[in-house]
Scaffold this motif. Structure first.
Motif, PDB file in Angstrom:
ATOM      1  N   CYS A 123      42.655  91.011  60.017  1.00  0.00           N
ATOM      2  CA  CYS A 123      43.995  90.430  60.119  1.00  0.00           C
ATOM      3  C   CYS A 123      43.881  89.002  60.645  1.00  0.00           C
ATOM      4  N   ASN A 124      44.743  88.151  60.152  1.00  0.00           N
ATOM      5  CA  ASN A 124      44.754  86.748  60.564  1.00  0.00           C
ATOM      6  C   ASN A 124      45.867  86.427  61.553  1.00  0.00           C
ATOM      7  N   LYS A 125      46.700  87.434  61.824  1.00  0.00           N
ATOM      8  CA  LYS A 125      47.810  87.209  62.743  1.00  0.00           C
ATOM      9  C   LYS A 125      48.325  88.563  63.218  1.00  0.00           C
ATOM     10  N   MET A 126      48.834  88.581  64.453  1.00  0.00           N
ATOM     11  CA  MET A 126      49.569  89.731  64.963  1.00  0.00           C
ATOM     12  C   MET A 126      50.934  89.207  65.396  1.00  0.00           C
ATOM     13  N   GLN A 127      51.983  89.907  64.995  1.00  0.00           N
ATOM     14  CA  GLN A 127      53.339  89.492  65.325  1.00  0.00           C
ATOM     15  C   GLN A 127      54.074  90.621  66.028  1.00  0.00           C
ATOM     16  N   TRP A 128      55.106  90.259  66.792  1.00  0.00           N
ATOM     17  CA  TRP A 128      55.976  91.230  67.434  1.00  0.00           C
ATOM     18  C   TRP A 128      57.223  90.504  67.904  1.00  0.00           C
ATOM     19  N   VAL A 129      58.217  91.266  68.277  1.00  0.00           N
ATOM     20  CA  VAL A 129      59.429  90.683  68.848  1.00  0.00           C
ATOM     21  C   VAL A 129      59.602  91.201  70.266  1.00  0.00           C
ATOM     22  N   CYS A 130      60.395  90.483  71.019  1.00  0.00           N
ATOM     23  CA  CYS A 130      60.647  90.832  72.407  1.00  0.00           C
ATOM     24  C   CYS A 130      62.098  90.487  72.711  1.00  0.00           C
ATOM     25  N   LEU A 131      62.769  91.350  73.442  1.00  0.00           N
ATOM     26  CA  LEU A 131      64.142  91.062  73.838  1.00  0.00           C
ATOM     27  C   LEU A 131      64.192  89.798  74.688  1.00  0.00           C
ATOM     28  N   ASN A 132      65.187  88.956  74.444  1.00  0.00           N
ATOM     29  CA  ASN A 132      65.225  87.658  75.128  1.00  0.00           C
ATOM     30  C   ASN A 132      65.459  87.772  76.628  1.00  0.00           C
ATOM     31  N   TRP A 133      65.995  88.869  77.111  1.00  0.00           N
ATOM     32  CA  TRP A 133      66.221  89.030  78.547  1.00  0.00           C
ATOM     33  C   TRP A 133      65.017  89.614  79.281  1.00  0.00           C
ATOM     34  N   TYR A 141      53.213  88.409  77.582  1.00  0.00           N
ATOM     35  CA  TYR A 141      52.716  87.988  76.265  1.00  0.00           C
ATOM     36  C   TYR A 141      52.153  86.575  76.310  1.00  0.00           C
ATOM     37  N   LYS A 142      52.829  85.673  76.992  1.00  0.00           N
ATOM     38  CA  LYS A 142      52.338  84.291  77.090  1.00  0.00           C
ATOM     39  C   LYS A 142      51.024  84.238  77.860  1.00  0.00           C
ATOM     40  N   LYS A 143      50.909  85.040  78.903  1.00  0.00           N
ATOM     41  CA  LYS A 143      49.674  85.103  79.697  1.00  0.00           C
ATOM     42  C   LYS A 143      48.479  85.486  78.827  1.00  0.00           C
ATOM     43  N   HIS A 144      48.733  86.325  77.812  1.00  0.00           N
ATOM     44  CA  HIS A 144      47.653  86.801  76.953  1.00  0.00           C
ATOM     45  C   HIS A 144      47.546  86.027  75.640  1.00  0.00           C
ATOM     46  N   GLY A 145      48.189  84.860  75.560  1.00  0.00           N
ATOM     47  CA  GLY A 145      48.014  83.982  74.408  1.00  0.00           C
ATOM     48  C   GLY A 145      49.091  84.081  73.346  1.00  0.00           C
ATOM     49  N   GLY A 146      50.128  84.876  73.576  1.00  0.00           N
ATOM     50  CA  GLY A 146      51.214  84.981  72.609  1.00  0.00           C
ATOM     51  C   GLY A 146      52.029  83.697  72.559  1.00  0.00           C
ATOM     52  N   LYS A 147      52.478  83.328  71.365  1.00  0.00           N
ATOM     53  CA  LYS A 147      53.316  82.139  71.179  1.00  0.00           C
ATOM     54  C   LYS A 147      54.732  82.575  70.826  1.00  0.00           C
ATOM     55  N   ASP A 148      55.712  81.953  71.436  1.00  0.00           N
ATOM     56  CA  ASP A 148      57.110  82.232  71.131  1.00  0.00           C
ATOM     57  C   ASP A 148      57.516  81.390  69.935  1.00  0.00           C
ATOM     58  N   VAL A 149      57.431  81.961  68.726  1.00  0.00           N
ATOM     59  CA  VAL A 149      57.702  81.186  67.517  1.00  0.00           C
ATOM     60  C   VAL A 149      59.194  80.895  67.335  1.00  0.00           C
ATOM     61  N   THR A 150      60.055  81.622  68.047  1.00  0.00           N
ATOM     62  CA  THR A 150      61.487  81.319  68.012  1.00  0.00           C
ATOM     63  C   THR A 150      61.716  79.891  68.475  1.00  0.00           C
ATOM     64  N   VAL A 151      61.037  79.523  69.518  1.00  0.00           N
ATOM     65  CA  VAL A 151      61.156  78.185  70.077  1.00  0.00           C
ATOM     66  C   VAL A 151      60.194  77.224  69.393  1.00  0.00           C
ATOM     67  N   TRP A 155      61.968  79.906  64.006  1.00  0.00           N
ATOM     68  CA  TRP A 155      62.210  81.060  63.146  1.00  0.00           C
ATOM     69  C   TRP A 155      63.392  81.859  63.674  1.00  0.00           C
ATOM     70  N   HIS A 156      64.107  82.527  62.775  1.00  0.00           N
ATOM     71  CA  HIS A 156      65.144  83.488  63.123  1.00  0.00           C
ATOM     72  C   HIS A 156      64.742  84.831  62.536  1.00  0.00           C
ATOM     73  N   LEU A 157      65.010  85.903  63.251  1.00  0.00           N
ATOM     74  CA  LEU A 157      64.728  87.244  62.772  1.00  0.00           C
ATOM     75  C   LEU A 157      66.020  87.822  62.203  1.00  0.00           C
ATOM     76  N   PHE A 158      65.979  88.288  60.968  1.00  0.00           N
ATOM     77  CA  PHE A 158      67.130  88.914  60.319  1.00  0.00           C
ATOM     78  C   PHE A 158      66.802  90.356  60.005  1.00  0.00           C
TER      79      PHE A 158
END
Length: 171
Positions: A123-133, A141-151, A155-158
Protein backbone atom coordinates in the motif's frame (compact mmCIF):
# COMPACT_ATOMS: atom_id res chain seq x y z
CA UNK A 1 2.90 -8.09 18.43
CA UNK A 2 2.81 -8.74 22.13
CA UNK A 3 3.70 -7.31 25.45
CA UNK A 4 3.19 -8.80 28.90
CA UNK A 5 -0.13 -6.96 29.13
CA UNK A 6 -1.68 -7.57 25.71
CA UNK A 7 -1.37 -9.37 22.38
CA UNK A 8 -2.09 -7.76 19.00
CA UNK A 9 -3.38 -10.37 16.56
CA UNK A 10 -5.80 -10.81 13.65
CA UNK A 11 -9.43 -11.07 14.68
CA UNK A 12 -11.01 -14.52 14.72
CA UNK A 13 -14.70 -15.44 14.35
CA UNK A 14 -14.94 -16.03 18.10
CA UNK A 15 -13.93 -12.39 18.74
CA UNK A 16 -17.05 -10.95 17.10
CA UNK A 17 -19.14 -10.89 20.29
CA UNK A 18 -16.47 -8.88 22.09
CA UNK A 19 -15.86 -6.59 19.08
CA UNK A 20 -19.61 -5.86 18.87
CA UNK A 21 -19.62 -4.99 22.58
CA UNK A 22 -16.70 -2.58 22.12
CA UNK A 23 -18.32 -1.01 19.03
CA UNK A 24 -21.43 -0.28 21.13
CA UNK A 25 -19.18 1.30 23.76
CA UNK A 26 -17.52 3.42 21.05
CA UNK A 27 -20.95 4.53 19.76
CA UNK A 28 -21.84 5.68 23.28
CA UNK A 29 -18.49 7.47 23.58
CA UNK A 30 -19.15 9.33 20.32
CA UNK A 31 -22.70 10.25 21.31
CA UNK A 32 -24.14 7.86 18.73
CA UNK A 33 -25.59 5.31 21.13
CA UNK A 34 -29.09 5.77 19.75
CA UNK A 35 -28.02 4.66 16.26
CA UNK A 36 -28.20 1.06 15.18
CA UNK A 37 -24.91 -0.71 15.75
CA UNK A 38 -23.56 -3.87 14.19
CA UNK A 39 -24.23 -7.30 15.66
CA UNK A 40 -21.92 -10.18 16.41
CA UNK A 41 -23.51 -12.17 13.59
CA UNK A 42 -23.13 -9.34 11.06
CA UNK A 43 -19.46 -8.89 11.97
CA UNK A 44 -18.82 -12.60 11.54
CA UNK A 45 -20.64 -12.68 8.20
CA UNK A 46 -18.82 -9.61 6.82
CA UNK A 47 -15.31 -10.37 8.06
CA UNK A 48 -15.04 -14.10 7.61
CA UNK A 49 -16.40 -14.70 4.13
CA UNK A 50 -14.51 -15.61 0.95
CA UNK A 51 -14.16 -11.92 0.04
CA UNK A 52 -14.32 -10.08 3.37
CA UNK A 53 -15.69 -6.56 3.55
CA UNK A 54 -13.17 -5.78 6.28
CA UNK A 55 -10.37 -7.25 8.34
CA UNK A 56 -9.42 -6.42 11.91
CA UNK A 57 -6.67 -6.61 14.45
CA UNK A 58 -7.58 -6.96 18.10
CA UNK A 59 -5.80 -6.26 21.37
CA UNK A 60 -6.32 -9.35 23.52
CA UNK A 61 -5.87 -9.24 27.26
CA UNK A 62 -4.41 -12.65 28.13
CA UNK A 63 -5.76 -14.50 31.14
CA UNK A 64 -8.59 -12.08 31.87
CA UNK A 65 -11.58 -14.20 30.92
CA UNK A 66 -12.55 -16.69 33.62
CA UNK A 67 -15.17 -18.39 31.42
CA UNK A 68 -12.70 -19.12 28.61
CA UNK A 69 -13.88 -16.25 26.40
CA UNK A 70 -11.26 -13.80 25.24
CA UNK A 71 -11.34 -10.29 26.65
CA UNK A 72 -10.41 -7.51 24.23
CA UNK A 73 -9.18 -4.01 25.04
CA UNK A 74 -9.60 -2.62 21.54
CA UNK A 75 -9.58 -3.21 17.83
CA UNK A 76 -8.57 -1.71 14.49
CA UNK A 77 -10.85 -2.43 11.52
CA UNK A 78 -9.46 -1.89 8.01
CA UNK A 79 -9.91 -2.73 4.35
CA UNK A 80 -8.07 -2.23 1.08
CA UNK A 81 -9.16 0.16 -1.64
CA UNK A 82 -7.66 1.85 -4.67
CA UNK A 83 -6.68 5.34 -5.74
CA UNK A 84 -5.87 6.24 -9.35
CA UNK A 85 -3.22 8.62 -8.01
CA UNK A 86 -1.29 6.37 -5.65
CA UNK A 87 -2.73 2.89 -6.43
CA UNK A 88 -3.04 0.64 -3.37
CA UNK A 89 -4.57 2.21 -0.27
CA UNK A 90 -5.40 0.87 3.16
CA UNK A 91 -8.40 2.45 4.84
CA UNK A 92 -8.52 2.38 8.64
CA UNK A 93 -12.29 2.30 9.12
CA UNK A 94 -12.50 2.08 12.88
CA UNK A 95 -9.96 2.21 15.66
CA UNK A 96 -10.72 2.15 19.37
CA UNK A 97 -9.10 1.31 22.67
CA UNK A 98 -11.27 1.23 25.76
CA UNK A 99 -10.50 4.20 28.04
CA UNK A 100 -9.55 1.94 30.97
CA UNK A 101 -6.76 0.41 28.84
CA UNK A 102 -5.31 3.56 27.30
CA UNK A 103 -1.79 4.75 28.01
CA UNK A 104 -0.31 1.24 27.83
CA UNK A 105 0.78 1.29 24.18
CA UNK A 106 -2.22 -0.68 22.89
CA UNK A 107 -3.34 2.01 20.45
CA UNK A 108 0.15 2.52 19.09
CA UNK A 109 0.62 -1.24 18.72
CA UNK A 110 -2.73 -1.66 16.92
CA UNK A 111 -1.94 1.20 14.54
CA UNK A 112 1.58 -0.12 13.88
CA UNK A 113 0.10 -3.56 13.21
CA UNK A 114 -2.27 -2.14 10.60
CA UNK A 115 0.53 -0.06 9.07
CA UNK A 116 2.74 -3.15 8.84
CA UNK A 117 -0.03 -5.04 7.01
CA UNK A 118 -0.31 -2.09 4.63
CA UNK A 119 3.41 -2.11 3.90
CA UNK A 120 3.39 -5.91 3.43
CA UNK A 121 0.56 -5.48 0.90
CA UNK A 122 2.44 -2.75 -0.99
CA UNK A 123 0.00 0.00 0.00
CA UNK A 124 1.17 3.52 -0.78
CA UNK A 125 -1.14 5.27 1.66
CA UNK A 126 -3.28 4.68 4.73
CA UNK A 127 -6.30 6.91 5.27
CA UNK A 128 -8.86 7.39 8.04
CA UNK A 129 -11.22 9.98 9.44
CA UNK A 130 -11.48 11.39 12.92
CA UNK A 131 -14.23 13.37 14.60
CA UNK A 132 -13.27 17.04 14.74
CA UNK A 133 -13.94 17.30 18.49
CA UNK A 134 -11.68 14.37 19.37
CA UNK A 135 -8.56 16.35 20.26
CA UNK A 136 -6.94 13.36 21.98
CA UNK A 137 -7.19 11.28 18.80
CA UNK A 138 -5.99 14.14 16.58
CA UNK A 139 -2.94 14.58 18.82
CA UNK A 140 -2.30 10.80 18.79
CA UNK A 141 -2.48 10.61 14.97
CA UNK A 142 -0.24 13.65 14.46
CA UNK A 143 2.27 12.27 16.98
CA UNK A 144 2.56 9.14 14.83
CA UNK A 145 2.95 10.99 11.51
CA UNK A 146 -0.67 11.36 10.41
CA UNK A 147 -1.48 14.41 8.26
CA UNK A 148 -4.77 16.27 8.53
CA UNK A 149 -5.65 16.52 4.84
CA UNK A 150 -8.82 18.49 5.63
CA UNK A 151 -6.60 21.40 6.48
CA UNK A 152 -3.44 20.61 4.53
CA UNK A 153 -5.01 19.54 1.23
CA UNK A 154 -8.51 21.08 1.40
CA UNK A 155 -10.47 17.83 1.04
CA UNK A 156 -14.11 17.35 2.06
CA UNK A 157 -15.58 13.98 2.98
CA UNK A 158 -18.99 13.22 1.43
CA UNK A 159 -21.33 10.29 1.84
CA UNK A 160 -24.78 8.95 1.03
CA UNK A 161 -26.56 6.93 3.69
CA UNK A 162 -28.79 4.02 2.66
CA UNK A 163 -31.89 6.20 1.99
CA UNK A 164 -29.97 8.65 -0.21
CA UNK A 165 -28.12 5.83 -1.94
CA UNK A 166 -31.37 4.01 -2.73
CA UNK A 167 -33.08 7.18 -3.96
CA UNK A 168 -30.12 8.16 -6.12
CA UNK A 169 -29.94 4.65 -7.60
CA UNK A 170 -33.63 4.93 -8.47
CA UNK A 171 -34.60 1.86 -6.46
Amino acid sequence: MASEDFIIRPARPGDCKEIARIIKELAEHQGLGDRETVTEEALREDAFRDKPYFRALVAELPGTAADGEVSLAGYAMYYFCYSPFVRRVMYLEDFYVQPSHRGRGIGTSLMKGVAKIGVENNCNKMQWVCLNWNDIAVKFYKKHGGKDVTVDENWHLFRMDRDQLTAFAGM
